[in-house]
Design a protein around this motif. Structure first.
Motif, PDB file in Angstrom:
ATOM      1  N   THR A   1      30.700  -8.959  45.945  1.00 43.08           N
ATOM      2  CA  THR A   1      29.534  -9.508  46.636  1.00 43.08           C
ATOM      3  C   THR A   1      29.396  -8.987  48.056  1.00 43.08           C
ATOM      4  O   THR A   1      28.295  -8.645  48.503  1.00 43.08           O
ATOM      5  CB  THR A   1      29.622 -11.049  46.670  1.00 43.08           C
ATOM      6  OG1 THR A   1      29.765 -11.533  45.340  1.00 43.08           O
ATOM      7  CG2 THR A   1      28.380 -11.647  47.297  1.00 43.08           C
ATOM      8  N   ILE A   2      30.511  -8.913  48.780  1.00 44.56           N
ATOM      9  CA  ILE A   2      30.458  -8.572  50.204  1.00 44.56           C
ATOM     10  C   ILE A   2      30.540  -7.074  50.466  1.00 44.56           C
ATOM     11  O   ILE A   2      29.798  -6.538  51.292  1.00 44.56           O
ATOM     12  CB  ILE A   2      31.572  -9.303  50.972  1.00 44.56           C
ATOM     13  CG1 ILE A   2      31.330 -10.809  50.916  1.00 44.56           C
ATOM     14  CG2 ILE A   2      31.657  -8.836  52.424  1.00 44.56           C
ATOM     15  CD1 ILE A   2      32.431 -11.637  51.524  1.00 44.56           C
ATOM     16  N   TYR A   3      31.420  -6.389  49.765  1.00 50.07           N
ATOM     17  CA  TYR A   3      31.661  -4.977  50.058  1.00 50.07           C
ATOM     18  C   TYR A   3      30.961  -4.026  49.093  1.00 50.07           C
ATOM     19  O   TYR A   3      30.195  -3.159  49.510  1.00 50.07           O
ATOM     20  CB  TYR A   3      33.163  -4.693  50.059  1.00 50.07           C
ATOM     21  CG  TYR A   3      33.905  -5.368  51.177  1.00 50.07           C
ATOM     22  CD1 TYR A   3      33.794  -4.905  52.484  1.00 50.07           C
ATOM     23  CD2 TYR A   3      34.704  -6.472  50.942  1.00 50.07           C
ATOM     24  CE1 TYR A   3      34.469  -5.520  53.517  1.00 50.07           C
ATOM     25  CE2 TYR A   3      35.389  -7.101  51.973  1.00 50.07           C
ATOM     26  CZ  TYR A   3      35.268  -6.615  53.258  1.00 50.07           C
ATOM     27  OH  TYR A   3      35.930  -7.226  54.282  1.00 50.07           O
ATOM     28  N   ALA A   4      31.245  -4.158  47.805  1.00 50.99           N
ATOM     29  CA  ALA A   4      30.737  -3.197  46.839  1.00 50.99           C
ATOM     30  C   ALA A   4      29.211  -3.155  46.798  1.00 50.99           C
ATOM     31  O   ALA A   4      28.613  -2.084  46.784  1.00 50.99           O
ATOM     32  CB  ALA A   4      31.298  -3.509  45.447  1.00 50.99           C
ATOM     33  N   LYS A   5      28.596  -4.308  46.793  1.00 51.10           N
ATOM     34  CA  LYS A   5      27.137  -4.369  46.659  1.00 51.10           C
ATOM     35  C   LYS A   5      26.431  -3.653  47.799  1.00 51.10           C
ATOM     36  O   LYS A   5      25.348  -3.086  47.626  1.00 51.10           O
ATOM     37  CB  LYS A   5      26.686  -5.832  46.610  1.00 51.10           C
ATOM     38  CG  LYS A   5      25.268  -6.020  46.083  1.00 51.10           C
ATOM     39  CD  LYS A   5      24.987  -7.473  45.792  1.00 51.10           C
ATOM     40  CE  LYS A   5      23.652  -7.628  45.076  1.00 51.10           C
ATOM     41  NZ  LYS A   5      23.375  -9.034  44.720  1.00 51.10           N
ATOM     42  N   ALA A   6      27.063  -3.648  48.977  1.00 48.02           N
ATOM     43  CA  ALA A   6      26.438  -3.035  50.155  1.00 48.02           C
ATOM     44  C   ALA A   6      26.731  -1.541  50.277  1.00 48.02           C
ATOM     45  O   ALA A   6      26.082  -0.858  51.065  1.00 48.02           O
ATOM     46  CB  ALA A   6      26.926  -3.749  51.416  1.00 48.02           C
TER      47      ALA A   6
END
Length: 388
Positions: free
Chosen positions: A80-85
């Protein structure tokens, strides 16, 4: 034991010579008990720095109690925090699929700090043993490794447990390029579908990927210099096909085209204009070279199924992606240098080309053998002289 100001924790020097500080982080939501963490160091200043880092980390968006959080909870937070961005939508969807279907069921309940190499090895083995294959096992391991590395760099995880894991060996499948006769057969069947015939002729001439092919726009063709610019690709997302930049900078390239291909591209444009005029009320003009019947993006998966039917009618057991391998092999057989082949196929490194597409570049090994044969030294027969 000396106490510091309120909120700054309790610091002391232990009997073993190390310094320790106790930091109150808050209260447990369920029990209401005070939650404390202990930092240790060789000096007073060292533990104070660790305390400040701990407090700063707690303020951030990814703070978790690593002693309590599970592997499943952390990979979900990482997604949610790292990969998606940081990755494309289709890559993120692939990551999520791996997490949901493999990491969560096999490792999800294990505490993050207690995760061991043997647990990860067991996950890899189970994926392989249940029919997932070496490629899926390697992909799952890679996703988990990225998530654990991020936990380590965020100082949530104190060690990296994956370093002892052994991945299953992948057997490289030998690929045999299509013969000239097979290409003739494929083109003959494709002639019944003008769009597919044009696409196959362009694929034969370039070796571009399926996603790059479907992402082409008419503006990408230069009809004066007879070349095509590869600038974008169609990716598969949870919301359907979408245009995106090419996967890497190396994928952005300009490829000269043979005259026979450019003639067919011009004819295809004329035919598309006729279809667009006849269907102008339903047509959505996106300037796409290979759109669906309404001018919109085609789903790459649907395109592959369409090609599969053509290949079967031509009595060929081949996927559309294999035509990219075929192009690389033909480049090799006709003396193209490894750097030219790398550029044309859009690879970031020559290693990818060597590992995946062809084990023989530009006939180089044959040239070496021929040179060795012609340069074999012959010693004089009248005296014994060492060969030079």
């Amino acid at each position: 034991m000396a106490k510091r100001s309120n909120g700054e924790g309790t610091i002391c020097k232990r009997s073993d010579g190390r310094w320790m500080i106790s930091v109150m982080l808050g209260r447990d939501n369920k029990t209401g008990k005070i939650v404390r963490k202990y930092c240790y160091g060789k000096s007073k200043s060292e533990v104070l720095k660790k305390k400040e880092a701990l407090l700063d980390q707690r303020k951030g968006p990814v703070y978790i109690d690593a002693d309590k959080v599970t592997v499943g909870q952390w990979v979900e937070k990482w997604l949610t925090i790292y990969a998606k961005a940081s990755v494309r939508e289709n890559t993120y969807a692939g990551y999520r699929s791996v997490v949901v279907n493999h990491i969560q069921p096999l490792l999800g309940d294990i505490k993050l700090q207690k995760l061991r190499g043997i647990d990860i090895q067991n996950m890899v083995n189970q994926i392989k043993d249940t029919g997932g294959g070496p490629r899926l096992a390697e992909l799952t391991f890679a996703v988990l490794r990225i998530a654990l590395n991020k936990a380590f760099h965020e100082e949530i995880l104190q060690r990296l447990p994956f370093k002892t894991v052994s991945l299953p060996k992948k057997r490289r499948k030998e690929f045999t390029p299509l013969t000239a006769t097979e290409w003739v057969r494929l083109f003959a069947v494709a002639e019944t579908d003008a769009e597919m015939y044009t696409a196959l002729l362009l694929e034969w001439a370039t070796g571009i990927s399926r996603s790059e092919l479907l992402g082409l726009k008419w503006i990408d063709f230069n009809f004066t210099t007879d070349n095509v610019s590869i600038r974008r690709a169609v990716i598969i997302t949870d919301h359907g096909p979408k245009l995106d930049d090419t996967k890497t900078n190396a994928r952005q390239r300009v490829l000269p085209l043979p005259e026979v291909t450019m003639q067919q591209i011009r004819l295809h444009q004329e035919q598309q204009n006729v279809i667009m005029s006849a269907n102008k009320h339903a047509w959505e003009n996106n300037d796409l070279v290979f759109p669906n019947f309404y001018g919109k993006l085609q789903d790459p998966r649907s395109w592959s199924k369409k090609f599969q039917k053509i290949a079967q009618r031509a009595n060929l057991s081949i996927t559309f992606h294999k035509l990219r391998h075929d192009h690389a092999s033909r480049l090799s057989e006709n003396g193209a240098s490894i750097k030219d082949a790398q550029y044309r196929l859009g690879h970031s490194t020559t290693q990818m080309l060597l590992n995946v597409y062809t084990h023989r570049i530009s006939g180089g090994q044959e040239k070496i053998a021929s040179w060795l044969n012609s340069s074999f030294p012959t010693a004089p027969t009248d005296h014994e002289t060492p060969l030079h």
